[in-house]
Design a protein around this motif. Sequence first.
Motif, mmCIF file in Angstrom:
data_model
loop_
_atom_site.group_PDB
_atom_site.id
_atom_site.type_symbol
_atom_site.label_atom_id
_atom_site.label_comp_id
_atom_site.label_asym_id
_atom_site.label_seq_id
_atom_site.Cartn_x
_atom_site.Cartn_y
_atom_site.Cartn_z
ATOM 1 N N PHE A 235 0.850 -1.182 0.000
ATOM 2 C CA PHE A 235 0.000 0.000 0.000
ATOM 3 C C PHE A 235 0.889 1.236 0.000
ATOM 4 C CE2 PHE A 235 -2.218 -3.537 1.812
ATOM 5 C CZ PHE A 235 -3.438 -3.504 1.155
ATOM 6 N N HIS A 236 0.655 2.098 -0.981
ATOM 7 C CA HIS A 236 1.508 3.262 -1.195
ATOM 8 C C HIS A 236 0.668 4.534 -1.114
ATOM 9 C CE1 HIS A 236 5.029 0.887 -2.629
ATOM 10 N NE2 HIS A 236 4.064 0.003 -2.864
ATOM 11 N N LEU A 237 1.047 5.412 -0.210
ATOM 12 C CA LEU A 237 0.383 6.698 -0.020
ATOM 13 C C LEU A 237 1.281 7.782 -0.618
ATOM 14 C CD1 LEU A 237 -1.947 8.334 1.258
ATOM 15 C CD2 LEU A 237 -0.612 8.379 3.380
ATOM 16 N N VAL A 238 0.734 8.500 -1.590
ATOM 17 C CA VAL A 238 1.535 9.464 -2.340
ATOM 18 C C VAL A 238 0.899 10.841 -2.210
ATOM 19 C CG1 VAL A 238 2.541 10.036 -4.578
ATOM 20 C CG2 VAL A 238 2.102 7.633 -3.974
ATOM 21 N N GLY A 239 1.635 11.789 -1.665
ATOM 22 C CA GLY A 239 1.117 13.144 -1.562
ATOM 23 C C GLY A 239 1.688 13.889 -0.379
ATOM 24 N N PRO A 240 1.647 15.211 -0.453
ATOM 25 C CA PRO A 240 2.218 16.046 0.600
ATOM 26 C C PRO A 240 1.248 16.273 1.744
ATOM 27 C CG PRO A 240 1.387 17.418 -1.159
ATOM 28 C CD PRO A 240 1.141 15.996 -1.584
ATOM 29 N N PHE A 241 1.788 16.601 2.908
ATOM 30 C CA PHE A 241 0.951 17.052 4.010
ATOM 31 C C PHE A 241 0.347 18.403 3.634
ATOM 32 C CE2 PHE A 241 4.023 14.216 6.086
ATOM 33 C CZ PHE A 241 3.148 13.337 6.703
ATOM 34 N N ASP A 242 -0.812 18.699 4.206
ATOM 35 C CA ASP A 242 -1.571 19.870 3.780
ATOM 36 C C ASP A 242 -1.941 20.719 4.989
ATOM 37 O OD1 ASP A 242 -4.115 21.389 2.780
ATOM 38 O OD2 ASP A 242 -3.306 20.456 0.968
ATOM 39 N N PRO A 243 -1.907 22.046 4.866
ATOM 40 C CA PRO A 243 -2.274 22.904 6.004
ATOM 41 C C PRO A 243 -3.774 23.008 6.249
ATOM 42 C CG PRO A 243 -1.715 24.245 4.094
ATOM 43 C CD PRO A 243 -1.409 22.824 3.714
ATOM 44 N N VAL A 248 -4.837 15.272 7.431
ATOM 45 C CA VAL A 248 -4.368 14.125 8.204
ATOM 46 C C VAL A 248 -3.062 14.544 8.860
ATOM 47 C CG1 VAL A 248 -3.523 11.753 8.082
ATOM 48 C CG2 VAL A 248 -5.459 12.463 6.658
ATOM 49 N N GLU A 249 -2.936 14.310 10.149
ATOM 50 C CA GLU A 249 -1.757 14.749 10.876
ATOM 51 C C GLU A 249 -0.535 13.892 10.523
ATOM 52 O OE1 GLU A 249 -1.601 17.380 12.613
ATOM 53 O OE2 GLU A 249 -3.733 17.865 12.899
ATOM 54 N N GLU A 250 0.624 14.510 10.593
ATOM 55 C CA GLU A 250 1.867 13.806 10.267
ATOM 56 C C GLU A 250 2.087 12.609 11.182
ATOM 57 O OE1 GLU A 250 5.411 16.083 9.579
ATOM 58 O OE2 GLU A 250 4.266 17.871 9.002
ATOM 59 N N ARG A 251 1.738 12.756 12.445
ATOM 60 C CA ARG A 251 1.962 11.656 13.388
ATOM 61 C C ARG A 251 1.168 10.406 13.002
ATOM 62 N NH1 ARG A 251 -2.574 11.531 16.336
ATOM 63 N NH2 ARG A 251 -3.790 13.472 16.543
ATOM 64 N N GLU A 252 -0.022 10.601 12.420
ATOM 65 C CA GLU A 252 -0.816 9.457 11.983
ATOM 66 C C GLU A 252 -0.100 8.693 10.877
ATOM 67 O OE1 GLU A 252 -5.285 10.082 11.691
ATOM 68 O OE2 GLU A 252 -4.576 12.156 11.593
ATOM 69 N N VAL A 257 3.317 4.110 8.815
ATOM 70 C CA VAL A 257 4.585 3.659 8.225
ATOM 71 C C VAL A 257 5.340 2.781 9.215
ATOM 72 C CG1 VAL A 257 6.832 4.407 7.361
ATOM 73 C CG2 VAL A 257 4.769 5.655 6.684
ATOM 74 N N ALA A 258 5.398 3.216 10.474
ATOM 75 C CA ALA A 258 6.149 2.483 11.494
ATOM 76 C C ALA A 258 5.594 1.088 11.723
ATOM 77 C CB ALA A 258 6.144 3.276 12.804
ATOM 78 N N GLU A 259 4.291 0.939 11.645
ATOM 79 C CA GLU A 259 3.682 -0.375 11.879
ATOM 80 C C GLU A 259 3.672 -1.247 10.630
ATOM 81 O OE1 GLU A 259 -1.048 0.888 11.264
ATOM 82 O OE2 GLU A 259 -0.168 0.837 13.264
#
Length: 414
Positions: A235-243, A248-252, A257-259
Amino acid sequence: MKVLVLTADANTLIYHRGDLIRDFAAHGCEVVTSAAEDYPHVKEFVASLGGRHRAIRMVRSKVNPLKDLVTLRDMWRMFREEKPDALFAYTIKSVVYGCVVARLAGIRRVYALLPGLGFTFVKPVTWKQKIVSRISEALHRFALKRADVIFMQNHDDVKLFTEMNMLPASVPVHVTAGSGVNMEEYSHSPLDEDETLETGHVRFALVSRLLISKGVRVFAEAARRIKQMHPHAEFHLVGPFDPNPNRVEEREVHQWVAEGTLVHHGMVKDVASLLKKMHVFVLPTWYREGVPHATLEALATGRPIITTNSVGAKECVKLTAEGEQQRRDGEMLMQGENGFLCQPQNVAAVECAMEWYLAHPDQVVKQGHASRQLAAEVFDVHLVNEIILKAMHLHEAPRSTAVLCHPSPLPLAA
């Protein structure tokens, strides 16, 4: 003829409207573009067509009366200095403010394109949303009366605006199939010879700004469930974080990714090359889309689509007769010739669609060909731009024989 193309986001001048701007130039138009940013790559692209780019001060995602007054003043000055024959405005603030100021500045022809209504015309819940919604409705109604032609990207938006009496009876409305997709830039990459499909290594990709309403959390949760049963699926998520407040928060994302649930690629310059490495495109959006541009790119590349039965998104899957019946029956999953439509915000539906492709890898190949065919028949950028050129009476003008530069791949702007 001098055309001023006005938008809030400079990158979209290439990413979404680059082919249209080329067509303007090819039909002998002098082109000036304007947006909230003064990016060098945008200036270079416009200059390669003999045009110019100039920035104005504009806050894209919020209403701020003081800053918006600055935007109005900048527009006024620019229109008076440039004296274009026509304004082509798209994105909300560019249309709402641009149409009105253009008329005051004496611009003879005003063209307004509404590429998607986003949150503005979703049924408000809070009092703040209701106030913003009412103000937006009033501004749109006032501005669109100043347009000579209105372009919208799907029939659902036309229906909504008609029911709300937002469309002036005297102004023609044309429906385009989204922004269109360049079938050469996003060339077909068949999966017929891909042996990894048979081994369960199906790669699912979501390409978008990281917004909750784009279905990013739904995608991640469906991926987590599938991973437990099919560890080889990717599963690949492609895109920048958005203001955006809907972000979606960076920590999420870092947690996913970590799991080991997914891979996050961040901002990608060459989306076409990345899509060709993927097998199935997923966008579980409930954002009120025009037609999602990233989904059009996946169609052109030849990838099956998992998306939602929501405005704009549903245009990208051609339902079978069985799928149409499933939609009438209100089922959570609807079968298409080139993919699936899911009920919005339904993780189980997205999970079922993913599971189906893992169980039927041969259909990934077959439906990929169907996606490419749908792109060619409906979403080819030349078909879309021809609607706009005809409405602007440019289709009869002689085309230039000059060689037009093609920009380098740009960062993602979904």
